[in-house]
Scaffold this motif. Structure first.
Motif, PDB file in Angstrom:
ATOM      1  N   ALA A 167      -4.264   8.021  14.080  1.00 17.91           N
ATOM      2  CA  ALA A 167      -5.793   7.877  14.178  1.00 17.91           C
ATOM      3  C   ALA A 167      -6.345   7.117  15.395  1.00 17.91           C
ATOM      4  O   ALA A 167      -7.403   7.125  15.719  1.00 17.91           O
ATOM      5  CB  ALA A 167      -6.430   6.797  13.032  1.00 17.91           C
ATOM      6  N   ASP A 168      -5.325   6.853  16.165  1.00 19.75           N
ATOM      7  CA  ASP A 168      -5.662   6.285  17.621  1.00 19.75           C
ATOM      8  C   ASP A 168      -6.812   5.330  17.571  1.00 19.75           C
ATOM      9  O   ASP A 168      -7.836   5.640  18.061  1.00 19.75           O
ATOM     10  CB  ASP A 168      -5.828   7.535  18.737  1.00 19.75           C
TER      11      ASP A 168
ATOM     12  N   ASN B 179      -4.737   9.742  -0.054  1.00 20.54           N
ATOM     13  CA  ASN B 179      -4.318   9.360  -1.488  1.00 20.54           C
ATOM     14  C   ASN B 179      -3.394   7.953  -1.459  1.00 20.54           C
ATOM     15  O   ASN B 179      -2.624   7.965  -1.987  1.00 20.54           O
ATOM     16  CB  ASN B 179      -3.703  10.340  -2.029  1.00 20.54           C
ATOM     17  N   ALA B 180      -4.471   6.930  -1.409  1.00 23.53           N
ATOM     18  CA  ALA B 180      -3.713   5.832  -0.979  1.00 23.53           C
ATOM     19  C   ALA B 180      -3.948   4.870  -2.305  1.00 23.53           C
ATOM     20  O   ALA B 180      -4.958   4.881  -2.892  1.00 23.53           O
ATOM     21  CB  ALA B 180      -3.996   4.766   0.230  1.00 23.53           C
TER      22      ALA B 180
ATOM     23  N   ILE C 147      -7.605   3.598  -3.022  1.00 27.00           N
ATOM     24  CA  ILE C 147      -8.278   3.717  -1.967  1.00 27.00           C
ATOM     25  C   ILE C 147      -8.585   4.888  -1.385  1.00 27.00           C
ATOM     26  O   ILE C 147      -7.724   5.748  -1.388  1.00 27.00           O
ATOM     27  CB  ILE C 147      -7.581   2.637  -0.842  1.00 27.00           C
ATOM     28  N   ASP C 148      -9.859   5.516  -1.121  1.00 26.66           N
ATOM     29  CA  ASP C 148     -10.303   6.598  -0.643  1.00 26.66           C
ATOM     30  C   ASP C 148      -9.749   6.854   0.922  1.00 26.66           C
ATOM     31  O   ASP C 148      -8.836   7.850   1.211  1.00 26.66           O
ATOM     32  CB  ASP C 148     -11.646   6.891  -0.453  1.00 26.66           C
ATOM     33  N   GLU C 149     -10.029   5.684   1.720  1.00 25.68           N
ATOM     34  CA  GLU C 149      -9.586   6.085   3.212  1.00 25.68           C
ATOM     35  C   GLU C 149      -9.096   4.547   3.541  1.00 25.68           C
ATOM     36  O   GLU C 149      -9.918   3.516   3.487  1.00 25.68           O
ATOM     37  CB  GLU C 149     -10.750   6.522   3.954  1.00 25.68           C
TER      38      GLU C 149
ATOM     39  N   ILE D 202       0.815  -1.134   0.081  1.00 23.59           N
ATOM     40  CA  ILE D 202      -0.142  -0.077  -0.040  1.00 23.59           C
ATOM     41  C   ILE D 202       0.794   1.211   0.095  1.00 23.59           C
ATOM     42  O   ILE D 202       1.789   1.224   0.885  1.00 23.59           O
ATOM     43  CB  ILE D 202      -0.910  -0.017   1.054  1.00 23.59           C
ATOM     44  N   ASN D 203       0.590   2.098  -0.976  1.00 28.67           N
ATOM     45  CA  ASN D 203       1.453   3.497  -1.008  1.00 28.67           C
ATOM     46  C   ASN D 203       0.502   4.408  -0.818  1.00 28.67           C
ATOM     47  O   ASN D 203      -0.787   4.444  -1.387  1.00 28.67           O
ATOM     48  CB  ASN D 203       2.029   3.497  -2.406  1.00 28.67           C
ATOM     49  N   ALA D 204       1.044   5.586  -0.195  1.00 25.30           N
ATOM     50  CA  ALA D 204       0.098   7.005   0.150  1.00 25.30           C
ATOM     51  C   ALA D 204       0.842   8.060   0.391  1.00 25.30           C
ATOM     52  O   ALA D 204       2.197   8.031   0.550  1.00 25.30           O
ATOM     53  CB  ALA D 204      -0.702   6.541   1.534  1.00 25.30           C
ATOM     54  N   ASP D 205       0.384   9.023   0.083  1.00 22.74           N
ATOM     55  CA  ASP D 205       0.917  10.497   0.279  1.00 22.74           C
ATOM     56  C   ASP D 205       1.420  10.901   1.495  1.00 22.74           C
ATOM     57  O   ASP D 205       2.665  11.305   1.710  1.00 22.74           O
ATOM     58  CB  ASP D 205       0.313  11.561  -0.440  1.00 22.74           C
TER      59      ASP D 205
END
Length: 365
Positions: A207-208, A215-216, A229-231, A199-202
């Motif tokens: 998020a605890d 932007n994944a 993937i949105d979230e 998984i890559n994201a900006d």
């Protein structure tokens, strides 16, 4: 007279001045040679970055110089002790002093006092200069000698284990719950350690528990497909305590700063044995300069014409270097939890203090 460690003011000044000059000369020689060798290996990396030039090379040298001076000051004191005492012995000055009624401890007293002064100066230098140089150079090396980020808390190329999975990020900035990862890569692995999804994201925010990605995109190894993937929340086992523990660099923090870092990590239930050992070593480390005259003292006694002066000098050097080996080994054991932090930092000092005293008393007193 045996209880008066400084029976002659003139002799004390003479020995202390001679010893101090040799410490400075040996330290300058070691630092300059090692700095030149270090620059030979680093200059290419510095100049490989576009825009870097002579100014950046001088900047690196100015940051590396305090580190080398701090690290090799005890070695310089050891070598200066051997050079000073061997010279005095060769010129029969030690014999003259003993004929005047001075004991071996009285001859060494000015050197031990000078070593104590050097230890105090070394401690202050480490706290005020070396820690700042370490922090700046560590941040600069983290970006491969490019532009250092404005946020001093920013770290480059971080990674954390979440069970079998691995979380990596190009940089981590901010503190506590405001920590942000950028350039995030998350590897999901199966029981055999094989990657099943990447998984890559900006970026990712805390998020605890876990870290929320922005932007994944996910690449499935089995299907060889990439999906946007949105979230997504990942790595719920990676806590802020782990992030803060990775952020602490004991070599770049002063004693008060390191004390606060240790307290913060202990409050979150994190293991701090390594940092506590480093805390104590910030005090015991500089004191090694006071110990070196005692360990190298064997080079100053015995008849020079007996042919054993060189052997004595080698023995004194070996005894001093053995201290550094044991000190580093004890500190490593303390970091792994093998020794309590207090014992890891102070046991080598007191052990070799007793060894030095034993050798001196058995051979000269």
């Amino acid at each position: 007279m045996l209880l008066d460690f400084f029976p002659s003011r003139r002799l004390t000044i003479y020995l202390a001045k001679m010893f101090a000059l040799r410490i400075i000369a040996v330290l300058a020689m070691l630092v300059l040679v090692l700095l030149m060798l270090d620059l030979l290996g680093k200059t290419g990396d510095i100049l490989a970055v576009e825009g870097n030039g002579d100014a950046e090379i001088w900047k690196y040298a100015s940051l590396r110089l305090p580190q080398l001076a701090s690290r090799f000051l005890p070695y310089s004191v050891l070598l200066a002790t051997i050079i000073t005492l061997a010279g005095l012995n060769q010129n029969s000055e030690v014999i003259a002093m003993k004929a005047a009624g001075l004991s071996a401890h009285q001859i060494l007293a000015p050197l031990l006092l000078s070593g104590l002064v050097v230890s105090v100066i070394s401690f202050g230098f480490n706290e005020r200069v070396v820690t700042r140089a370490n922090a700046t150079l560590s941040a600069w090396e983290g970006v491969d000698f490019a532009q250092v980020p404005d946020d001093p808390a920013t770290r480059s190329n971080v990674y954390f284990n979440d069970g079998r999975d691995v979380l990596m990020a190009a940089s981590a900035s901010g503190t506590a719950e405001d920590t942000v990862f950028t350039g995030v890569t998350f590897y999901e692995r199966d029981d055999n350690g094989m990657i099943v999804r990447q998984i890559n994201a900006d970026s990712a925010r805390f998020a605890d528990p876990g870290w929320e990605l922005q932007n994944a995109s996910a690449f499935s190894v089995a299907r060889a497909q990439t999906q946007e993937i949105d979230e997504l929340t990942i790595a719920q086992g990676v806590t802020l305590g782990q992030v803060e523990l990775g952020r602490v660099n004991p070599d770049a923090e002063t004693l008060p700063q390191l004390s606060r870092s240790i307290a913060a990590l202990q409050s979150s239930g994190r293991r701090t044995d390594e940092l506590e050992a480093k805390w104590w070593h910030k005090i015991s480390g500089p004191l090694s300069a006071m110990l070196m005259p005692l360990l190298g003292a064997v080079a100053g006694f015995g008849l020079a014409r007996s042919g054993n002066l060189f052997v004595r000098a080698i023995f004194g050097m070996a005894l001093g270097f053995a201290y550094f080996v044991v000190d580093n080994a004890a500190l490593a054991m303390g970091s792994f939890g093998g020794y309590p932090p207090l014992l890891a930092a102070w046991a080598p000092f007191f052990l070799f203090l007793l060894v030095g005293e034993t050798v001196l008393i058995r051979t000269e007193e």
